[in-house]
Design a protein around this motif. Structure first.
Motif, mmCIF file in Angstrom:
data_model
loop_
_atom_site.group_PDB
_atom_site.id
_atom_site.type_symbol
_atom_site.label_atom_id
_atom_site.label_comp_id
_atom_site.label_asym_id
_atom_site.label_seq_id
_atom_site.Cartn_x
_atom_site.Cartn_y
_atom_site.Cartn_z
ATOM 1 N N LEU A 293 -68.405 -42.647 -0.605
ATOM 2 C CA LEU A 293 -67.076 -42.560 -1.211
ATOM 3 C C LEU A 293 -66.286 -43.848 -1.019
ATOM 4 C CD1 LEU A 293 -66.045 -38.912 -0.245
ATOM 5 C CD2 LEU A 293 -66.594 -39.774 -2.525
ATOM 6 N N VAL A 294 -66.454 -44.491 0.129
ATOM 7 C CA VAL A 294 -65.776 -45.767 0.358
ATOM 8 C C VAL A 294 -66.238 -46.809 -0.659
ATOM 9 C CG1 VAL A 294 -65.592 -47.704 1.968
ATOM 10 C CG2 VAL A 294 -65.278 -45.385 2.792
ATOM 11 N N LEU A 295 -67.553 -46.908 -0.855
ATOM 12 C CA LEU A 295 -68.087 -47.869 -1.829
ATOM 13 C C LEU A 295 -67.653 -47.508 -3.245
ATOM 14 C CD1 LEU A 295 -69.834 -50.317 -2.447
ATOM 15 C CD2 LEU A 295 -71.832 -48.816 -2.478
ATOM 16 N N GLN A 296 -67.612 -46.225 -3.553
ATOM 17 C CA GLN A 296 -67.180 -45.803 -4.877
ATOM 18 C C GLN A 296 -65.714 -46.164 -5.119
ATOM 19 O OE1 GLN A 296 -68.040 -41.705 -5.684
ATOM 20 N NE2 GLN A 296 -66.983 -41.672 -7.647
ATOM 21 N N GLY A 297 -64.870 -45.947 -4.125
ATOM 22 C CA GLY A 297 -63.472 -46.318 -4.281
ATOM 23 C C GLY A 297 -63.270 -47.818 -4.427
ATOM 24 N N MET A 298 -64.006 -48.596 -3.638
ATOM 25 C CA MET A 298 -63.906 -50.055 -3.741
ATOM 26 C C MET A 298 -64.343 -50.539 -5.124
ATOM 27 S SD MET A 298 -65.477 -50.996 0.021
ATOM 28 C CE MET A 298 -65.636 -52.732 -0.339
ATOM 29 N N TRP A 299 -65.407 -49.926 -5.660
ATOM 30 C CA TRP A 299 -65.911 -50.378 -6.954
ATOM 31 C C TRP A 299 -64.991 -49.951 -8.099
ATOM 32 C CZ3 TRP A 299 -68.481 -54.221 -8.259
ATOM 33 C CH2 TRP A 299 -69.136 -54.317 -9.499
ATOM 34 N N ILE A 300 -64.331 -48.811 -7.983
ATOM 35 C CA ILE A 300 -63.358 -48.409 -9.009
ATOM 36 C C ILE A 300 -62.176 -49.369 -9.032
ATOM 37 C CG2 ILE A 300 -61.704 -46.604 -9.617
ATOM 38 C CD1 ILE A 300 -63.743 -44.536 -8.770
ATOM 39 N N VAL A 301 -61.734 -49.797 -7.860
ATOM 40 C CA VAL A 301 -60.662 -50.808 -7.816
ATOM 41 C C VAL A 301 -61.126 -52.108 -8.464
ATOM 42 C CG1 VAL A 301 -59.266 -52.215 -6.263
ATOM 43 C CG2 VAL A 301 -59.564 -49.789 -5.784
ATOM 44 N N GLN A 302 -62.369 -52.505 -8.184
ATOM 45 C CA GLN A 302 -62.915 -53.709 -8.800
ATOM 46 C C GLN A 302 -63.021 -53.562 -10.317
ATOM 47 O OE1 GLN A 302 -63.942 -56.822 -7.359
ATOM 48 N NE2 GLN A 302 -63.849 -57.231 -9.560
ATOM 49 N N MET A 303 -63.383 -52.395 -10.783
ATOM 50 C CA MET A 303 -63.442 -52.151 -12.221
ATOM 51 C C MET A 303 -62.073 -52.309 -12.864
ATOM 52 S SD MET A 303 -66.080 -48.892 -12.167
ATOM 53 C CE MET A 303 -65.582 -48.328 -13.781
ATOM 54 N N GLY A 304 -61.034 -51.820 -12.193
ATOM 55 C CA GLY A 304 -59.692 -51.978 -12.736
ATOM 56 C C GLY A 304 -59.289 -53.432 -12.875
ATOM 57 N N PHE A 305 -59.566 -54.237 -11.817
ATOM 58 C CA PHE A 305 -59.240 -55.661 -11.890
ATOM 59 C C PHE A 305 -60.083 -56.368 -12.950
ATOM 60 C CE2 PHE A 305 -57.425 -55.139 -7.557
ATOM 61 C CZ PHE A 305 -56.189 -55.705 -7.800
ATOM 62 N N SER A 306 -61.351 -55.985 -13.076
ATOM 63 C CA SER A 306 -62.225 -56.664 -14.027
ATOM 64 C C SER A 306 -61.887 -56.308 -15.462
ATOM 65 C CB SER A 306 -63.689 -56.303 -13.732
ATOM 66 O OG SER A 306 -64.069 -56.727 -12.443
ATOM 67 N N PHE A 307 -61.531 -55.058 -15.725
ATOM 68 C CA PHE A 307 -61.264 -54.634 -17.095
ATOM 69 C C PHE A 307 -59.916 -55.118 -17.601
ATOM 70 C CE2 PHE A 307 -64.098 -50.635 -16.473
ATOM 71 C CZ PHE A 307 -65.218 -51.449 -16.492
ATOM 72 N N TYR A 308 -58.941 -55.164 -16.722
ATOM 73 C CA TYR A 308 -57.575 -55.452 -17.159
ATOM 74 C C TYR A 308 -57.073 -56.796 -16.650
ATOM 75 C CZ TYR A 308 -57.527 -50.557 -18.540
ATOM 76 O OH TYR A 308 -57.824 -49.352 -19.138
ATOM 77 N N SER A 309 -57.979 -57.689 -16.309
ATOM 78 C CA SER A 309 -57.602 -59.041 -15.909
ATOM 79 C C SER A 309 -58.691 -60.001 -16.362
ATOM 80 C CB SER A 309 -57.373 -59.126 -14.393
ATOM 81 O OG SER A 309 -58.577 -58.850 -13.701
#
Length: 329
Positions: free
Chosen positions: A192-208
């Motif tokens: 779950l920790v890795l999943q949460g970290m990767w979702i945050v990374q997806m947000g930065f990658s998609f919208y930046s």
């Protein structure tokens, strides 16, 4: 910015839930190990039981809150998809709602079981609900490939790794007797920790601009978008950057796990007897009491020939023959 905020909030919430699960399960496991090393059965007092109960209730409450926020966000995205006449966006958000409902039901039932003395739901049922939710989440991201040229597909494929970890650990927890539940909960928390970290990374990658130059986001509705690139060089570069980002998150996760283990083991340390360490030369110490030589039998025969054909074996004198004739007495 609304999409970035959604990814950040959801990823941070999943990260905190996984971190709490990992820390709590590791502390409980180390407590059991330390009690076994001291050859004393664990004697939980009312204070420790109430503390464990409150932490578990807090974890269930956090899961229910994050699940409710996911459901609310999907409803808003469905309204946006209906306004844009985007049927695909409606279907995608219905899948998210179904997964969130399973997690919400799991957390509510677990919260009632933990707080109420009259309602007792078997842990096998709760773990089964959690397993179905993770499997449905895996299927959704595995099949979510609307646009084969979309860079987001690479991020979804890498997201399958922590989801698979959570599925495997939940299956191990369902076994119960054959596998310690503390380790399975610890593994699920790390997933779950890795999943949460990767979702945050997806947000930065998609919208930046953290993907690569030449790639842009194309939205049909609030919950239905794709990341396109101008050409093949930009496409392959963006996929390589996604893999590199995932490897960096794995390295950060290792640092997190090592640091967390150091802090927890310092508080609930395991005694040195649990290591069961034996020196490398311990099994050879009994040889010091006897006589050990590298001389062979041929060397003893040569010594006997030089002594006139007589060699001593204990207290018995043995005479050797010369030219086939022995001495007669």
């Amino acid at each position: 910015m609304a999409g970035l905020f959604t990814y950040l909030l959801g990823g941070a919430g999943i990260f905190l839930i996984g971190a709490s699960e990992s820390i709590f399960s590791s502390s409980e496991t180390l407590k059991d190990i330390s009690s076994l090393n001291s050859l004393q059965p664990p004697t939980p007092n009312s204070k420790s039981k109430s503390k464990s109960k409150s932490i578990t209730s807090l974890i269930f409450f956090s899961i229910s809150l994050i699940s409710f926020l996911f459901i609310l966000n999907s409803l808003i995205s469905i309204i946006s998809a209906l306004k844009s006449n985007d049927q695909t966006g409606v279907v995608l958000q219905l899948q998210v709602i179904s997964i969130s409902i399973l997690f919400f039901l799991f957390s509510i039932l677990g919260l009632f079981t933990n707080l109420s003395n009259s309602i007792k739901i078997p842990s096998q049922l709760l773990n089964t609900l959690c397993l179905f939710a993770f499997i449905e989440e895996f299927i959704m991201f595995y099949l979510r490939k609307k646009d084969l040229d979309g860079i987001e597909n690479r991020y979804y494929d890498l997201l399958l790794v922590p989801i698979t970890v959570c599925i495997v650990c939940t299956l191990l927890e369902l076994k119960g007797s054959s596998f310690k539940p503390g380790y399975s909960r610890l593994g699920r928390g790390v997933g779950l920790v890795l999943q949460g970290m990767w979702i945050v990374q997806m947000g930065f990658s998609f919208y930046s601009n953290l993907i690569t130059d030449g790639c842009f986001i194309k939205e049909k509705s609030r919950g239905n978008f794709t990341i396109r690139c101008k050409g093949h060089p930009e496409f392959h570069r963006a996929r390589a950057i996604a893999t590199l980002q995932f490897n960096c998150h794995l390295a950060l996760l290792v640092c997190f796990v090592v640091g967390m283990y150091g802090l927890v083991s310092k508080k609930y340390g395991v005694s040195s007897e649990s290591l069961q360490y034996k020196p490398l030369g311990a099994e050879m110490q009994h040889l010091d009491q006897g006589r050990f030589t590298l001389d062979s039998d041929e060397d003893e025969d040569e010594v006997g020939d030089r002594n006139g054909g007589v060699k001593n074996e204990g207290n018995v004198a043995v005479e050797t023959t010369v030219n086939g004739y022995g001495s007669h007495h």
